[in-house]
Design a protein around this motif. Structure first.
Motif, short mmCIF file in Angstrom:
data_model
loop_
_atom_site.label_atom_id
_atom_site.label_comp_id
_atom_site.label_asym_id
_atom_site.label_seq_id
_atom_site.Cartn_x
_atom_site.Cartn_y
_atom_site.Cartn_z
N GLN A 1 36.94 -12.08 37.77
CA GLN A 1 36.92 -13.20 38.84
C GLN A 1 37.69 -14.27 38.56
O GLN A 1 38.53 -14.66 39.16
CB GLN A 1 35.84 -13.20 39.41
CG GLN A 1 34.97 -12.09 40.09
CD GLN A 1 35.60 -11.21 40.96
OE1 GLN A 1 36.02 -11.66 41.85
NE2 GLN A 1 35.63 -10.18 40.43
N ARG A 2 37.56 -14.69 37.29
CA ARG A 2 38.27 -15.97 37.12
C ARG A 2 38.15 -16.48 35.58
O ARG A 2 37.35 -15.95 34.88
CB ARG A 2 37.92 -17.08 38.00
CG ARG A 2 36.65 -17.89 37.58
CD ARG A 2 36.25 -19.06 38.40
NE ARG A 2 35.32 -19.70 38.24
CZ ARG A 2 35.07 -20.81 37.38
NH1 ARG A 2 36.13 -21.24 36.84
NH2 ARG A 2 33.88 -21.34 37.01
N CYS A 3 39.15 -17.30 35.26
CA CYS A 3 39.11 -17.58 33.68
C CYS A 3 38.05 -18.73 33.54
O CYS A 3 37.98 -19.68 34.20
CB CYS A 3 40.44 -18.41 33.51
SG CYS A 3 40.68 -18.84 31.71
N PRO A 4 36.99 -18.60 32.46
CA PRO A 4 36.19 -19.58 32.24
C PRO A 4 36.89 -21.07 31.85
O PRO A 4 37.82 -21.03 31.28
CB PRO A 4 35.42 -18.98 31.09
CG PRO A 4 35.81 -17.43 31.22
CD PRO A 4 36.95 -17.46 31.79
N ASP A 5 36.12 -22.01 32.20
CA ASP A 5 36.42 -23.45 31.78
C ASP A 5 36.75 -23.42 30.32
O ASP A 5 36.10 -22.70 29.43
CB ASP A 5 35.63 -24.63 32.25
CG ASP A 5 35.25 -24.53 33.69
OD1 ASP A 5 36.22 -23.83 34.55
OD2 ASP A 5 34.29 -24.89 34.13
N HIS A 6 37.74 -24.11 29.88
CA HIS A 6 38.07 -24.32 28.43
C HIS A 6 38.32 -23.15 27.74
O HIS A 6 37.98 -22.88 26.20
CB HIS A 6 36.94 -25.12 27.67
CG HIS A 6 36.51 -26.22 28.59
ND1 HIS A 6 37.22 -27.58 28.72
CD2 HIS A 6 35.27 -26.42 29.36
CE1 HIS A 6 36.57 -28.24 29.22
NE2 HIS A 6 35.57 -27.78 29.82
N VAL A 7 38.76 -22.09 28.26
CA VAL A 7 39.41 -20.80 27.55
C VAL A 7 40.72 -20.66 28.06
O VAL A 7 41.23 -20.68 29.33
CB VAL A 7 38.45 -19.56 28.24
CG1 VAL A 7 39.21 -18.46 27.43
CG2 VAL A 7 37.22 -19.85 27.58
N PRO A 8 41.73 -20.48 27.22
CA PRO A 8 43.11 -20.27 27.50
C PRO A 8 43.20 -19.12 28.32
O PRO A 8 42.76 -18.01 28.23
CB PRO A 8 43.80 -20.10 26.23
CG PRO A 8 42.95 -20.62 25.19
CD PRO A 8 41.61 -20.42 25.70
N VAL A 9 44.14 -19.19 29.46
CA VAL A 9 44.42 -18.09 30.36
C VAL A 9 44.72 -16.66 29.59
O VAL A 9 44.34 -15.48 29.89
CB VAL A 9 45.35 -18.26 31.38
CG1 VAL A 9 45.56 -17.19 32.20
CG2 VAL A 9 44.66 -19.47 32.26
N GLY A 10 45.50 -16.80 28.69
CA GLY A 10 45.98 -15.61 27.85
C GLY A 10 44.69 -15.04 27.34
O GLY A 10 44.72 -13.64 27.22
N ARG A 11 44.05 -15.69 26.60
CA ARG A 11 42.78 -15.04 25.97
C ARG A 11 41.92 -14.47 27.03
O ARG A 11 41.15 -13.34 26.68
CB ARG A 11 42.25 -15.98 25.15
CG ARG A 11 42.71 -16.45 23.82
CD ARG A 11 42.60 -15.46 22.79
NE ARG A 11 41.29 -15.11 22.34
CZ ARG A 11 40.64 -15.67 21.36
NH1 ARG A 11 40.99 -16.65 20.66
NH2 ARG A 11 39.40 -15.08 20.90
#
Length: 157
Positions: free
Chosen positions: A45-55
């Motif tokens: 659903q969405r990228c977790p906080d403090h995680v790079p989008v690519g990862r």
């Protein structure tokens, strides 16, 4: 396990990569198995906080691949969402350089695959094969936070 599921319940407020949250993960069908399958769907659903989008995008792809091949077996062997998709809980006021993936002892298997494939799975370990054919073992339990087993800050006194 609730650390990651909290993402589904909270808004994007206070993130360091808010504008990147809108980017979509790679598209592919996902086979859903029980609780860990539902957690994989939440991850999409969405990228977790403090995680790079690519990862994050790589983790979504790796999670889909893992669930398609190993999902039923993982549940039968007792793997849970934390062991597969877990992340370190951020501090209340993280330093600007804080990254959730830097805490190996709190990071689930899927985040560590980075495009590599799991070739064997037991109740306690996963064998990960690199592109060169080398095998690394991920240990679900007993992940040292300070270094090798037996390494302690008390040794420096």
């Amino acid at each position: 396990m609730g650390k990651y599921l909290d993402l589904a319940r909270k808004p994007f407020a206070g993130t360091t990569n808010t504008t990147e949250h809108d980017r979509s993960p790679p598209e592919a069908p996902l086979v859903v198995f029980g609780r860990i399958g539902r957690t994989c769907k939440v991850l999409e659903q969405r990228c977790p906080d403090h995680v790079p989008v690519g990862r994050w995008q790589q983790a979504v792809e790796d999670g889909r691949r893992f669930m398609a091949r190993w999902g039923k077996q993982a549940e039968a062997l007792g793997w849970d969402a934390k062991g597969l998709f877990g992340l370190h809980k951020p501090p209340a006021r993280p330093h600007p350089s804080y990254r959730r993936l830097s805490r190996y002892d709190e990071t689930g298997l899927v985040w560590l695959l980075q495009g590599r494939k799991v070739v064997a799975l037991t109740e306690a370990t996963a064998a990960i094969q690199s592109s060169t054919g080398a095998i690394s073992i991920y240990r679900r339990f007993y992940k040292p936070a300070l270094g090798p087993v037996g390494d302690s800050l008390d040794d420096f006194q």
